[in-house]
Design a protein around this motif. Structure first.
Motif, PDB file in Angstrom:
ATOM      1  N   ALA A  85      17.529  26.060 -29.058  1.00 44.25           N
ATOM      2  CA  ALA A  85      17.095  26.629 -28.686  1.00 44.25           C
ATOM      3  C   ALA A  85      15.744  26.034 -28.670  1.00 44.25           C
ATOM      4  CB  ALA A  85      17.463  28.292 -28.151  1.00 44.25           C
ATOM      5  N   LEU A  86      15.265  26.460 -29.553  1.00 42.74           N
ATOM      6  CA  LEU A  86      13.759  26.072 -29.892  1.00 42.74           C
ATOM      7  C   LEU A  86      13.382  25.257 -30.021  1.00 42.74           C
ATOM      8  CD1 LEU A  86      12.712  28.599 -33.522  1.00 42.74           C
ATOM      9  CD2 LEU A  86      12.022  29.002 -31.066  1.00 42.74           C
ATOM     10  N   GLY A  87      14.110  23.835 -29.825  1.00 41.78           N
ATOM     11  CA  GLY A  87      13.874  22.700 -30.212  1.00 41.78           C
ATOM     12  C   GLY A  87      13.409  22.057 -28.721  1.00 41.78           C
ATOM     13  N   MET A  88      14.263  22.894 -27.870  1.00 36.28           N
ATOM     14  CA  MET A  88      14.607  22.972 -26.566  1.00 36.28           C
ATOM     15  C   MET A  88      13.181  23.349 -25.547  1.00 36.28           C
ATOM     16  SD  MET A  88      18.469  22.475 -24.463  1.00 36.28           S
ATOM     17  CE  MET A  88      18.735  23.999 -25.221  1.00 36.28           C
ATOM     18  N   SER A  89      13.082  24.260 -25.788  1.00 32.00           N
ATOM     19  CA  SER A  89      12.298  25.265 -25.240  1.00 32.00           C
ATOM     20  C   SER A  89      11.035  24.657 -26.043  1.00 32.00           C
ATOM     21  CB  SER A  89      12.257  27.111 -25.898  1.00 32.00           C
ATOM     22  OG  SER A  89      10.673  27.063 -25.483  1.00 32.00           O
ATOM     23  N   GLY A  90      10.552  23.640 -27.172  1.00 34.84           N
ATOM     24  CA  GLY A  90       9.168  22.991 -27.151  1.00 34.84           C
ATOM     25  C   GLY A  90       9.400  22.180 -26.364  1.00 34.84           C
ATOM     26  N   ALA A 102       1.499  22.885 -27.106  1.00 33.49           N
ATOM     27  CA  ALA A 102       1.993  23.929 -25.748  1.00 33.49           C
ATOM     28  C   ALA A 102       2.877  24.696 -26.872  1.00 33.49           C
ATOM     29  CB  ALA A 102       1.680  23.161 -24.613  1.00 33.49           C
ATOM     30  N   SER A 103       3.938  25.031 -27.194  1.00 33.47           N
ATOM     31  CA  SER A 103       5.059  24.988 -28.003  1.00 33.47           C
ATOM     32  C   SER A 103       4.875  26.539 -27.871  1.00 33.47           C
ATOM     33  CB  SER A 103       5.603  24.079 -29.548  1.00 33.47           C
ATOM     34  OG  SER A 103       5.005  25.246 -30.316  1.00 33.47           O
ATOM     35  N   PRO A 104       5.958  26.845 -27.719  1.00 37.10           N
ATOM     36  CA  PRO A 104       5.822  28.618 -27.479  1.00 37.10           C
ATOM     37  C   PRO A 104       5.859  29.674 -28.461  1.00 37.10           C
ATOM     38  CG  PRO A 104       8.232  27.687 -27.422  1.00 37.10           C
ATOM     39  CD  PRO A 104       7.533  26.397 -27.375  1.00 37.10           C
TER      40      PRO A 104
END
Lengths: 346, 298
Positions: A85-90, A102-104
Motif C-alpha cells: 500500500a505504501l509503495g503504491m501510495s508513494g 512528494a511521498s505521503p
C-alpha cells in the motif's frame, strides 16, 4: 502511411518495454516470496524454510501449522500489505507531483495521521482499532486541508508539496505537544506506535487490510493510465482529452487512502513510500509510475526491514520503522543534495 | 491516415480572463480549414490566451469556441481530443521516457479501458514518427535529444492523436534558427500531406509571413488585422500592433512580406559598396533583426 518496418520498430519497442517490466515483476515477486518464507521460518522456534512452504500450501504438521499460520503469518502478511500500500501510495504522489520528494511520508499525510492517532492514545486513552480509525481520519482530513489550501484554479504540484510540508510541520508539533503533556507510560506506548511497528498483528488486522486493498488496488490499476497522461503536464493532458482535475483528485484520494490504511495498520512506517517507487522505476526503466513493481518493492522493503528488526539484534526486537528509517534517511539526504546541485530545488 | 471529415474551428464573441483581469474582449474569428494560420502580436496581447481558449484549456467568461459549429465546452473532452490536437509551449516529459513511449501516449484519447492497445495504435504511432522523422531514435530517452528533435517528438505525439486540427503554442521559441525552420517546414509538410488545419503562435513576423497562409494580428485582446500575409503585414499594421516603425520589403527568398525594423539607433550604412543588391542588404537586415548575426561589410 507507415511502412511495415516502421510499425515493426514500434511494436518491438513496446514489446521490449513490456518484457522488461514483466521480468522485474516476476523476479521481485520471487524475492518477496523468499523473504516472506524466511521471516516465517525464523523466531524462538526455528522451522526449516521447506516446512514453511509446505505449511503454507496446507501440508505441515500441527505444531508448525500453529506457529506459522497462527503466530507468524498475520504479522508477515500485514507487513507485505502495508508495504504494498505504501509503495503504491508513494508512486501515485510522486507521479502526480512529478517530484520524488512528494511521498505521503514527506508531505503531511502520515504526519496528520500520527497526530490524530497520538491524540487518540494520549488524550482519549484509546487502543487498537479505535487508534487506527483516528489515524485514517487524520490522514484524510490532512489531505483535504492540503488540497483546499493548494487550490487556485486547479492544484499545482509545487504548491501541494510546499503546503504539505507546512502542514506536516504543524502536525508534528501538535504530536510533540501531546506527547509532552502525556504520562510517561502512555507517551511510551504512543512513541512505539509513532515509530511504526508490526508487533502483535493478528488475523483481524490482516482481514481489514486485505479488504481495503482488494478495493483500492484495482482502482489504482484502473487510474494508472490517467496518471501516465497527467505526468505530461496539465496542458498536454487537457489536450489529450483527460479530465485533469477530477483525475488528479481521484488519484489523490486513492493515494491518501492507501497511505492511511497502511498507517492505521502499522503506524507511520517511514520512508517506504518514499524509496520504493524510485527504485521500481529504475529497475523497470519505466518513466511511468511502475505501480505493480512499486507495490512489490514496498512489500519487500517492509518485509526485509522487519526481518532485520526482529532477528538481527539478538534479543532486542526493534520496531520496523527504525530500520526503514535507517535505510531511507540517507536516500533523502542524497536526493536533496543532488537536486540542490542540479539547481532544480527538488 | 483516415481523413474523412474536415473539422471547423471558430470563436464567437469570446471574452477570456484570469481572475478579474480580462485579456480577450469580444473576439470572433473563423480559422480557415486546411490552412496554416499564424497568430502574431506583441507580448501579453492575448495570442497564447486565444490559442489556449480554442484548445479548451481556458474557459471563456462570455462567448464560445465552436468546433464543427458546436460549443467546445459542451463536447466531451475526449471526443474533442480526437478532432483537435495541442502542443503546449513547454510540455513536460517524465524523466527517462523514450521517444516511442511518449509518442504512444498520444493515443490516449483513442483507447478505452475496454479497448486496449491494438495494431492500429502501433500503425498510427509509426506513421506519426515517420512523418516527423523520429523513427530512428524510437528507443532513445527524450532527455538526451536536441531541442529540435525533442520538438519533433512532441509534434509526433500530437500527430498520433490523428486529429484534423493541430494547435501549437510558440513551437519555435526555444529553438535555434536551423531548428526553427526545421519545425516550420515540418508543419508545412503536415499541412500539405493531409490538409491538416494548423494554428500556431509565432513571434517572428518574417516566419509568420513565410509559413502562414492566414495571419491573425492581435492587439490588446482583439484582432487588429486578419487575412493573408500581404494584407496583414503592412507598415501601418506593424506600427499599430507592435508600436514599432518598420520598412516592409519583399522576402528575397519567398517573395512574402519581410519586416525590417527601424529602431531608434539605426544609422544607415551608406558606406556599403554599390554592388550590393538591395535584396542582399535586405537579407542582412533581416538576419540582424532576427538576432542571428551582425551585418558585416561585404
Amino acid at each position: 502511411m507507415a511502412t511495415a518496418e516502421a510499425v515493426q520498430v514500434i511494436t518491438r519497442a513496446r514489446a521490449a518495454r513490456q518484457a522488461r517490466l514483466l521480468l522485474v515483476i516476476v523476479v521481485l515477486a520471487a524475492i518477496v516470496f523468499v523473504t516472506f518464507c524466511v521471516s516465517l521460518s525464523l523466531g524462538d522456534f526455528k522451522i526449516p524454510v521447506i516446512d514453511v512452504v509446505k505449511t503454507l500450501f496446507g501440508g505441515g504438521d500441527k505444531a508448525t501449522e500453529f506457529i506459522v499460520n497462527r503466530l507468524r503469518l498475520p504479522r508477515a502478511l500485514t507487513g507485505l500489505m502495508v508495504g504494498a500500500a505504501l509503495g503504491m501510495s508513494g508512486a501515485i504522489f510522486q507521479s502526480i507531483a512529478r517530484n520524488p520528494l512528494a511521498s505521503p511520508d514527506i508531505i503531511g499525510v502520515t504526519y496528520g495521521a500520527s497526530a490524530f492517532a497520538v491524540f487518540a492514545i494520549v488524550t482519549l486513552g484509546l487502543t487498537g482499532v479505535a487508534v487506527s480509525a483516528f489515524a485514517i481520519v487524520g490522514a484524510v482530513l490532512t489531505a483535504f486541508i492540503m488540497y483546499v489550501l493548494a487550490w487556485r484554479h486547479g492544484v499545482s504540484s509545487y504548491r501541494l508539496i510546499l503546503i504539505g510540508i507546512g502542514i506536516g510541520a504543524i502536525a508534528t508539533s501538535l504530536t510533540s505537544f501531546l506527547l509532552t503533556k502525556a504520562r510517561v507510560e502512555i507517551a511510551q506506548q504512543a512513541l512505539i506506535w509513532l515509530t511504526g511497528s508490526l508487533n502483535g498483528r493478528d488475523w483481524s488486522n490482516v482481514r481489514s487490510m486485505g479488504i481495503t486493498l482488494a478495493v483500492l488496488a484495482p482502482l489504482t490499476v484502473f487510474m494508472v493510465q490517467r496518471l501516465r497522461i497527467l505526468q505530461l503536464g496539465d496542458e498536454t493532458a487537457y489536450g489529450l482529452g483527460l479530465r485533469v482535475e477530477s483525475s488528479r483528485l481521484g488519484l489523490i484520494v486513492i493515494g491518501v487512502l492507501l497511505a492511511a490504511v497502511a498507517t492505521a495498520a502499522a503506524g507511520p512506517i517511514g520512508f517506504v513510500a518514499f524509496v520504493a517507487p524510485p527504485i521500481a522505476r529504475r529497475l523497470t526503466r519505466s518513466p511511468g509510475p511502475a505501480m505493480i513493481a512499486s507495490a512489490l518493492l514496498g512489500a519487500l522493503v517492509v518485509a526485509l526491514s522487519d526481518l532485520i528488526a526482529q532477528h538481527a539484534f539478538g534479543d532486542t526486537q526493534l520496531p520496523v520503522g527504525v530500520v526503514t528509517g535507517v535505510v531511507g534517511a540517507p536516500y533523502l539526504m542524497f536526493l536533496l543534495a543532488r537536486s540542490n546541485r542540479v539547481g532544480s530545488g527538488g | 491516415m483516415e481523413n474523412l471529415v474536415e473539422h471547423s474551428l471558430a470563436a464567437d464573441g469570446l471574452a477570456v480572463g484570469y481572475d478579474q483581469r480580462e485579456i480577450i474582449h469580444d473576439l470572433s474569428v473563423r480559422i480557415p480549414t486546411g490552412k496554416i494560420t499564424v497568430i502574431v502580436g506583441a507580448n501579453a496581447c492575448g495570442k497564447s490566451t486565444l490559442l489556449k481558449t480554442m484548445a479548451r484549456l481556458l474557459k471563456p467568461s462570455r462567448g464560445s469556441v465552436l468546433l464543427d459549429g458546436k460549443s467546445i465546452q459542451s463536447i466531451p473532452t475526449r471526443e474533442v481530443a480526437t478532432k483537435l490536437g495541442l502542443l503546449p509551449q513547454s510540455p513536460t516529459a517524465p524523466e527517462g521516457i523514450t521517444v516511442a513511449d511518449l509518442v504512444g501516449r498520444g493515443r490516449y484519447p483513442r483507447t478505452r479501458w475496454i479497448r486496449q492497445w491494438s495494431k492500429a495504435d502501433d500503425e498510427a504511432v509509426a506513421a506519426a514518427m515517420t512523418s516527423t522523422d523520429v523513427l530512428e531514435i524510437a528507443d532513445r530517452p527524450i532527455d538526451e535529444l536536441s531541442g529540435g528533435q525533442r520538438q519533433r517528438v512532441w509534434i509526433a505525439m500530437a500527430l498520433a492523436q490523428e486529429t484534423d486540427i493541430l494547435l501549437l503554442d510558440e513551437p519555435t521559441t526555444f529553438l535555434d534558427l536551423t531548428h526553427q525552420f526545421e519545425v516550420l517546414d515540418l508543419l508545412v509538410d503536415l499541412n500539405k500531406q493531409d490538409d491538416r488545419t494548423i494554428v500556431l503562435v509565432l513571434h517572428d513576423l518574417n516566419q509568420a509571413c513565410r509559413f502562414g497562409d492566414h495571419l491573425i494580428a492581435m492587439k490588446d485582446g482583439a484582432i487588429a488585422a486578419e487575412g493573408n500575409p500581404r494584407e496583414v503585414i503592412t507598415e501601418e499594421v506593424v506600427q499599430d500592433v507592435f508600436g514599432l516603425g518598420v520598412k516592409i520589403v519583399p522576402d528575397p527568398v519567398a517573395g512574402t512580406p519581410m519586416v525590417v525594423p527601424i529602431g531608434r539607433h539605426t544609422t544607415r550604412a551608406d558606406a556599403q559598396p554599390a554592388s550590393v543588391s538591395s535584396a542582399a542588404a535586405a537579407l542582412a537586415a533581416s538576419a540582424a533583426a532576427n538576432g542571428v548575426c551582425r551585418p558585416t561589410d561585404r
